[in-house]
Scaffold this active site. Structure first.
Site, short mmCIF file in Angstrom:
data_model
loop_
_atom_site.label_atom_id
_atom_site.label_comp_id
_atom_site.label_asym_id
_atom_site.label_seq_id
_atom_site.Cartn_x
_atom_site.Cartn_y
_atom_site.Cartn_z
N GLY A 185 0.85 -1.21 0.01
CA GLY A 185 0.02 0.17 0.03
C GLY A 185 0.86 1.23 -0.21
N GLN A 191 3.25 9.83 1.18
CA GLN A 191 4.74 9.20 1.06
C GLN A 191 5.42 9.58 -0.01
OE1 GLN A 191 2.53 5.25 2.03
NE2 GLN A 191 4.74 4.98 2.81
N CYS A 218 6.69 -0.34 6.92
CA CYS A 218 6.31 0.69 6.02
C CYS A 218 7.38 1.26 5.24
CB CYS A 218 5.87 1.94 7.07
SG CYS A 218 5.11 3.27 6.28
N LEU A 219 6.93 1.37 3.83
CA LEU A 219 8.11 2.00 3.07
C LEU A 219 8.66 3.29 3.47
CD1 LEU A 219 6.19 1.12 -0.42
CD2 LEU A 219 8.20 -0.25 0.75
N HIS A 274 -3.70 1.14 8.09
CA HIS A 274 -2.42 1.87 8.09
C HIS A 274 -2.16 2.91 7.24
CE1 HIS A 274 2.35 0.84 7.60
NE2 HIS A 274 1.95 1.81 6.73
N GLU A 275 -2.81 2.79 5.61
CA GLU A 275 -2.96 3.94 4.93
C GLU A 275 -3.42 5.07 5.00
OE1 GLU A 275 -0.32 3.50 2.91
OE2 GLU A 275 -0.26 1.08 3.05
N HIS A 285 -1.76 7.39 7.67
CA HIS A 285 -0.50 8.33 6.61
C HIS A 285 -1.26 9.65 6.37
CE1 HIS A 285 2.94 5.89 6.09
NE2 HIS A 285 2.20 4.92 5.70
NI NI Z 1 3.13 2.99 5.49
#
Ligand code: NI
Length: 167
Positions: free
Chosen positions: A44, A49, A92-93, A134-135, A138
């Protein structure tokens, strides 16, 4: 697109709702999908991000498993109901070399719009419920580091500082 990482300030900004799904938004969505697929095992990605503080997320739960693409886009997503608890180890990226067990709702109802502006209602559980929470975090400037103890967070910060000195 470049993926911004903790502790970059752009990840802390509350993202703005999308008011008009225009060409610029379509391009942003395509670029976000490409960025997610180019990243190793990201399932995701949220617009902040990649430095765009807009309420857009993309996800594909199959990506980590090297299965055929199953990409989804949600614009202005909102959690409208939730129940139960689930604990899962998340990464997480935008938080490199870090993972943490996080307790979230086991089931969530999420409303939003697809890339054509059509209203979407999702009843999610398991991985999808975790991924959506999670997304959406963000979009509100919340990261997985916020869920761990101050001690674990400070150890991670020190690790990052050492890393930066080396490079
Ligand atoms: Ni993330």
């Amino acid at each position: 697109m470049k993926i911004y990482t903790y502790p970059d300030k752009v990840l802390r900004i509350t993202a703005d709702p999308v008011e008009n799904i225009d060409e610029g938004i379509q391009t942003l969505i395509d670029n976000m999908l490409q960025t997610m697929y180019d990243a190793p095992s990201g399932i995701g990605l949220a617009a902040p991000q990649v430095g765009e503080t807009k309420r857009i997320i993309v996800y594909d739960l199959m990506h980590a498993k090297d299965k055929p693409k199953d990409s989804h886009v949600l614009i202005n997503p909102e959690i409208t109901a939730g129940e139960g608890e689930e604990r899962y180890e998340e990464a997480c990226l935008s938080v490199i070399d870090f993972s943490a067990e996080i307790t979230r709702k086991a089931k969530v109802e999420v409303r939003g719009f697809d890339r054509h502006g059509k209203p979407v209602l999702i009843e999610a559980d398991k991985m999808l419920a975790i991924c959506l929470q999670h997304e959406i975090d963000h979009l509100n400037g919340t990261l997985i580091v916020d869920y761990v103890s101050p001690l674990k967070r400070s150890i991670y910060k020190k690790k990052l500082q050492k890393r930066r000195k080396r490079h």
